[in-house]
Design an enzyme around this catalytic site. Structure first.
Site, PDB file in Angstrom:
ATOM      1  N   LYS A   1      69.788  48.588   1.608  1.00 27.47           N
ATOM      2  CA  LYS A   1      70.996  49.091   1.348  1.00 27.47           C
ATOM      3  C   LYS A   1      71.341  49.529  -0.126  1.00 27.47           C
ATOM      4  CE  LYS A   1      73.843  47.548   5.256  1.00 27.47           C
ATOM      5  NZ  LYS A   1      75.009  46.849   5.784  1.00 27.47           N
TER       6      LYS A   1
ATOM      7  N   GLY B   1      79.077  37.676  -2.197  1.00 26.44           N
ATOM      8  CA  GLY B   1      77.802  37.897  -3.062  1.00 26.44           C
ATOM      9  C   GLY B   1      76.642  38.645  -2.547  1.00 26.44           C
TER      10      GLY B   1
ATOM     11  N   GLY C   1      82.890  40.156  14.460  1.00 27.59           N
ATOM     12  CA  GLY C   1      82.480  41.381  13.979  1.00 27.59           C
ATOM     13  C   GLY C   1      82.151  42.571  14.608  1.00 27.59           C
TER      14      GLY C   1
HETATM   15  P1  NAP Z   1      72.944  38.833   2.846  1.00 32.33           P
HETATM   16  O1  NAP Z   1      73.077  39.981   1.983  1.00 32.33           O
HETATM   17  O2  NAP Z   1      71.760  38.161   3.129  1.00 32.33           O
HETATM   18  O3  NAP Z   1      74.093  37.965   2.413  1.00 32.33           O
HETATM   19  C1  NAP Z   1      74.105  36.456   2.945  1.00 32.33           C
HETATM   20  C2  NAP Z   1      75.380  35.761   2.474  1.00 32.33           C
HETATM   21  O4  NAP Z   1      75.363  34.481   3.167  1.00 32.33           O
HETATM   22  C3  NAP Z   1      75.376  35.567   1.065  1.00 32.33           C
HETATM   23  O5  NAP Z   1      76.642  35.654   0.287  1.00 32.33           O
HETATM   24  C4  NAP Z   1      74.893  34.103   0.985  1.00 32.33           C
HETATM   25  O6  NAP Z   1      75.007  33.383  -0.034  1.00 32.33           O
HETATM   26  C5  NAP Z   1      75.645  33.335   2.067  1.00 32.33           C
HETATM   27  N1  NAP Z   1      74.781  32.345   2.720  1.00 32.33           N
HETATM   28  C6  NAP Z   1      73.339  32.281   3.358  1.00 32.33           C
HETATM   29  N2  NAP Z   1      73.026  31.007   3.599  1.00 32.33           N
HETATM   30  C7  NAP Z   1      74.073  30.113   3.354  1.00 32.33           C
HETATM   31  C8  NAP Z   1      74.381  28.938   3.367  1.00 32.33           C
HETATM   32  N3  NAP Z   1      73.404  28.004   3.685  1.00 32.33           N
HETATM   33  N4  NAP Z   1      75.585  28.278   2.813  1.00 32.33           N
HETATM   34  C9  NAP Z   1      76.305  29.104   2.087  1.00 32.33           C
HETATM   35  N5  NAP Z   1      76.188  30.355   1.935  1.00 32.33           N
HETATM   36  C10 NAP Z   1      75.208  31.026   2.672  1.00 32.33           C
HETATM   37  O7  NAP Z   1      73.361  39.137   4.282  1.00 32.33           O
HETATM   38  P2  NAP Z   1      74.486  40.475   4.604  1.00 32.33           P
HETATM   39  O8  NAP Z   1      73.767  41.703   5.127  1.00 32.33           O
HETATM   40  O9  NAP Z   1      75.484  40.370   3.721  1.00 32.33           O
HETATM   41  O10 NAP Z   1      74.986  39.627   6.149  1.00 32.33           O
HETATM   42  C11 NAP Z   1      75.759  38.551   6.342  1.00 32.33           C
HETATM   43  C12 NAP Z   1      76.255  38.302   7.638  1.00 32.33           C
HETATM   44  O11 NAP Z   1      77.233  39.359   7.944  1.00 32.33           O
HETATM   45  C13 NAP Z   1      75.401  38.284   8.473  1.00 32.33           C
HETATM   46  O12 NAP Z   1      75.785  37.292   9.546  1.00 32.33           O
HETATM   47  C14 NAP Z   1      75.338  39.876   9.262  1.00 32.33           C
HETATM   48  O13 NAP Z   1      75.001  39.714  10.629  1.00 32.33           O
HETATM   49  C15 NAP Z   1      76.777  40.121   9.128  1.00 32.33           C
HETATM   50  N6  NAP Z   1      77.126  41.340   9.261  1.00 32.33           N
HETATM   51  C16 NAP Z   1      77.999  42.052   9.975  1.00 32.33           C
HETATM   52  C17 NAP Z   1      78.300  43.435  10.112  1.00 32.33           C
HETATM   53  C18 NAP Z   1      79.274  43.824  11.007  1.00 32.33           C
HETATM   54  O14 NAP Z   1      79.451  45.103  11.440  1.00 32.33           O
HETATM   55  N7  NAP Z   1      79.920  43.187  11.963  1.00 32.33           N
HETATM   56  C19 NAP Z   1      77.814  44.279   9.219  1.00 32.33           C
HETATM   57  C20 NAP Z   1      77.046  43.465   7.967  1.00 32.33           C
HETATM   58  C21 NAP Z   1      76.792  42.433   8.159  1.00 32.33           C
HETATM   59  P3  NAP Z   1      74.091  33.432  -1.573  1.00 32.33           P
HETATM   60  O15 NAP Z   1      74.549  34.613  -2.213  1.00 32.33           O
HETATM   61  O16 NAP Z   1      74.557  32.119  -2.235  1.00 32.33           O
HETATM   62  O17 NAP Z   1      72.716  33.333  -1.264  1.00 32.33           O
END
Ligand code: NAP
Length: 312
Positions: free
Chosen positions: A91, A154, A279
């Site tokens: 993205k 983040g 979501g």
């Molecule tokens: P991403 O860019 O990899 O971000 C992951 C986030 O989770 C970061 O803020 C990370 O913190 C945090 N995280 C990961 N492991 C953690 C842990 N053990 N403890 C605390 N924080 C943790 O992923 P993303 O694309 O943003 O997606 C995040 C979630 O949103 C996923 O579950 C995805 O399926 C969902 N999502 C849903 C939709 C929808 O349409 N419903 C759309 C997009 C995403 P750090 O910065 O510290 O690594």
């Protein structure tokens, strides 16, 4: 035609199609690129929408490693695709390959939808607007009226949520992230977008807090909506995001995760009497907005929703 929800194509399949050597079937003219992407529910939702509209184009998922994004986009154009969705990890990188960006993609600093139009590659972001529509649908309120806490402020989805809240001029934003520096960087961008004629300065309206029980307790008192944008909650064994005793009946809790449909956070929030939603609605609305960009006609929301619910 293979089952497009079950099949994940490779870059080589796309190359074969572009070079007329088979590969991805010729009806496929839309796809989501990501890595990993096999879990994506978008083909079921988009193909239901395309069929209902009487369109012959179909939608597939293609695994594309980060270093191959440019090549994949070129191949998709050569193969006659209408456009693409982009998910993890593409993205941000996609900003550089677009010849034009719509306002939201520019302001959110990320692209999840590409439209091919002759030599133009136009980048859009439907994640933020999809969140706005989802919140209105599931809680019957407008995001712009809510003070919001974002967990995971983040990551990609968390950043989109925070910046969209800023564009909506939400009264207060509280940012929480495991890696706090990322939340501070995001808070600066949020404050820039929040600048308005209100008396309170944008700096006072965006706060980064440490992920501790006392900091969460203090801030939750003035929060209307909690959004989980971390990936924590997908596994039953994941640690708890907010201690159950901090959740109160006046809160709305939105978890971007949709598999499982009820995460531990949603379960705890529901037990506390809070209003909750997963979501799925955000996935639906961002997808419907993408389809409208590609086809320039309204998306059949009910049909697309039903297709997603069938997969649950
Ligand atoms: P991403 O860019 O990899 O971000 C992951 C986030 O989770 C970061 O803020 C990370 O913190 C945090 N995280 C990961 N492991 C953690 C842990 N053990 N403890 C605390 N924080 C943790 O992923 P993303 O694309 O943003 O997606 C995040 C979630 O949103 C996923 O579950 C995805 O399926 C969902 N999502 C849903 C939709 C929808 O349409 N419903 C759309 C997009 C995403 P750090 O910065 O510290 O690594």
């Amino acid at each position: 035609m293979p089952d497009l929800q079950q099949t994940t194509f490779t870059l080589e399949d796309l190359a074969a199609r572009a070079e007329g050597r088979g590969g991805i079937p010729s009806e496929v003219r839309l796809a989501v690129l990501g890595s990993p992407v096999a879990h994506s529910l978008s083909p079921a939702m988009q193909n239901a929408g395309l069929a209902a509209l009487g369109e012959s184009a179909r939608y597939a998922k293609i695994d594309c490693p980060p270093e191959s994004l440019m090549r994949a986009v070129e191949l998709a154009r050569k193969a006659g695709f209408l456009g693409l969705n982009l998910t993890i990890p593409h993205k941000f990188q996609a900003l550089e390959l677009c010849t034009e960006l719509d306002d939201t993609a520019r302001q959110l600093g990320a692209v999840n939808t590409l439209l091919f139009d002759g030599s133009r590659v136009v980048g859009f972001n439907t994640d933020g607007p999809g969140l706005v529509r989802a919140i209105r649908e599931v809680f019957s309120v407008d995001l712009r009226d809510l003070s919001v806490m974002v967990l995971g402020a983040g990551g990609g989805a968390g950043s989109a949520a925070v910046l969209q809240c800023s564009l909506e001029k939400c009264p207060h934003l509280v940012l929480v992230n495991r890696t706090e520096e990322k939340a501070h960087g995001l808070a600066k961008r949020a404050a820039e977008l929040l600048r308005s004629d209100r008396l309170e300065g944008p700096e006072d309206r965006v706060k980064v807090i440490p992920w501790t029980e006392s900091a969460l307790r203090e801030q939750l008192a003035r929060i209307d909506l909690v959004i989980n944008a971390t990936s924590l909650g997908m596994q039953r064994t994941d640690p708890c995001l907010i201690a159950a005793q901090l959740l109160t009946p006046d809160l709305m809790v939105f978890d971007m995760i949709y598999r499982p449909p009820v995460t531990r956070l949603l379960e705890d929030a529901g037990s506390a009497g809070a209003r909750t939603a997963n979501g799925l609605s955000m996935l639906l609305h961002q997808g419907a907005l993408s389809l409208e960009i590609w086809l320039n006609r309204p998306a059949p929301l009910a049909v697309m929703r039903e297709a997603l619910q069938k997969l649950d």
